[in-house]
Motif scaffolding. Structure first.
Motif, mmCIF file in Angstrom:
data_model
loop_
_atom_site.group_PDB
_atom_site.id
_atom_site.type_symbol
_atom_site.label_atom_id
_atom_site.label_comp_id
_atom_site.label_asym_id
_atom_site.label_seq_id
_atom_site.Cartn_x
_atom_site.Cartn_y
_atom_site.Cartn_z
ATOM 1 N N GLU A 101 4.807 -1.077 17.657
ATOM 2 C CA GLU A 101 3.834 -2.099 17.666
ATOM 3 C C GLU A 101 2.230 -1.842 17.372
ATOM 4 O O GLU A 101 1.594 -2.577 17.094
ATOM 5 N N VAL A 102 1.981 -0.538 18.025
ATOM 6 C CA VAL A 102 0.661 -0.082 18.028
ATOM 7 C C VAL A 102 0.034 0.080 16.462
ATOM 8 O O VAL A 102 -0.953 -0.132 16.035
ATOM 9 N N GLY A 103 1.073 0.453 15.504
ATOM 10 C CA GLY A 103 0.593 0.852 14.416
ATOM 11 C C GLY A 103 -0.546 2.127 14.466
ATOM 12 O O GLY A 103 -0.261 2.994 14.831
ATOM 13 N N SER A 104 -1.353 2.044 13.478
ATOM 14 C CA SER A 104 -2.426 3.336 13.086
ATOM 15 C C SER A 104 -3.380 3.359 14.407
ATOM 16 O O SER A 104 -4.014 2.424 14.690
ATOM 17 N N TYR A 105 -3.751 4.641 14.936
ATOM 18 C CA TYR A 105 -4.466 4.591 16.037
ATOM 19 C C TYR A 105 -5.161 6.110 16.026
ATOM 20 O O TYR A 105 -4.293 7.028 15.417
ATOM 21 N N PHE B 101 -4.665 2.209 23.152
ATOM 22 C CA PHE B 101 -4.741 2.838 21.912
ATOM 23 C C PHE B 101 -6.016 2.195 21.327
ATOM 24 O O PHE B 101 -6.364 0.913 21.321
ATOM 25 N N PHE B 102 -6.581 3.236 20.618
ATOM 26 C CA PHE B 102 -7.953 3.082 19.811
ATOM 27 C C PHE B 102 -7.929 3.511 18.500
ATOM 28 O O PHE B 102 -7.318 4.466 18.216
ATOM 29 N N LYS B 103 -8.611 2.785 17.625
ATOM 30 C CA LYS B 103 -8.930 2.906 16.367
ATOM 31 C C LYS B 103 -10.459 2.819 16.014
ATOM 32 O O LYS B 103 -10.763 1.820 16.215
ATOM 33 N N ASN B 104 -10.998 4.229 15.456
ATOM 34 C CA ASN B 104 -12.106 4.090 15.386
ATOM 35 C C ASN B 104 -13.201 3.549 16.526
ATOM 36 O O ASN B 104 -14.301 2.632 16.318
ATOM 37 N N GLY B 105 -12.626 3.826 17.872
ATOM 38 C CA GLY B 105 -13.445 3.440 18.658
ATOM 39 C C GLY B 105 -13.174 2.162 19.463
ATOM 40 O O GLY B 105 -13.683 1.651 20.321
ATOM 41 N N VAL B 106 -12.225 1.365 18.702
ATOM 42 C CA VAL B 106 -11.964 -0.141 19.035
ATOM 43 C C VAL B 106 -10.570 -0.194 19.665
ATOM 44 O O VAL B 106 -9.649 0.504 18.926
#
Length: 217
Positions: free
Chosen positions: A58-62, A85-90
């Motif tokens: 469910e997380v997807g890309s991180y 889980f973070f993507k680009n700091g978010v």
């Protein structure tokens, strides 16, 4: 009918949980290192295994995953904790994960089966790394075991507990012993009868020739 079966299988597949393994050099390894770094024990003697993160798909890309360490994780055994889980700091998702925490230390174990009332030699035992949960009331120096006698049968590879061994019996109840009383300038020796068994360094009761009950080492 065929289309309905395909649709049903697709829906079921969506609910099969994904998991991260501790053997995974990526996510599993990162989570294990974060937990070990946060725990108040010697890092070289802590192990984190059986890491599982249900619904990981469910997380997807991180690009980053961080463990939030609850106070309850300072205990051994199974632990439950959130992973963010973070993507680009978010932060994009938080999932609850589980892992098993083990700690180890050196303890004395038997190298071979030992029968009851057998003298333990230094070659019969060794100091090795064992699970902390197995070290309660155990012995942490080979010198404390060598020369002792087994009180019960001990299996090969078994952690030796203090209650498993006893010192050699040097005096038996009823033995005639020499009683030595030392003063500043005089030493008086006489004979007495041991009223109990005794080992090196222990105290026993003695009945003197006059019938007086005393204790001595």
């Amino acid at each position: 009918m065929f289309k309905r079966v395909i649709s049903l299988l697709f829906i079921i597949a969506l609910f099969v949980p994904a998991a991260a393994s501790a053997a995974d050099p990526g996510l599993g390894g990162s989570i294990a290192r974060q937990i070990i770094d946060a725990l108040p024990w010697d890092k070289a003697n802590v192990e984190v295994t059986d890491i599982s993160i249900p619904m990981l798909d469910e997380v997807g890309s991180y690009d980053d995953a961080r463990v939030r360490i609850p106070m309850s994780m300072a205990k051994l055994g199974k632990a439950t904790f959130p992973v963010c889980f973070f993507k680009n700091g978010v932060e994009v998702k938080t999932l609850w994960a589980t892992a098993r925490i083990k700690a180890y230390r050196q303890a004395v174990v038997s190298l071979k089966p030992l029968k009851a009332n057998r003298r333990i030699n230094i070659d019969d035992v060794k100091l090795t790394r064992v699970d902390v949960e197995d070290t309660q009331d155990s012995i942490f120096a080979v010198s404390e075991v060598a020369g002792m006698f087994s009180k019960r049968p001990i299996r090969a590879g078994e952690v030796i507990k203090k209650t498993y061994i006893k010192p050699e019996r040097l005096v038996k109840r009823g033995d005639i012993v020499v009683v030595s009383v030392e003063g500043e300038t005089i030493i008086i020796k006489s004979k007495g009868t041991a009223t109990e068994d005794g080992s090196m360094g222990g105290s026993i009761g003695v009945r003197t020739a006059s019938g007086r009950e005393i204790s001595g080492r």
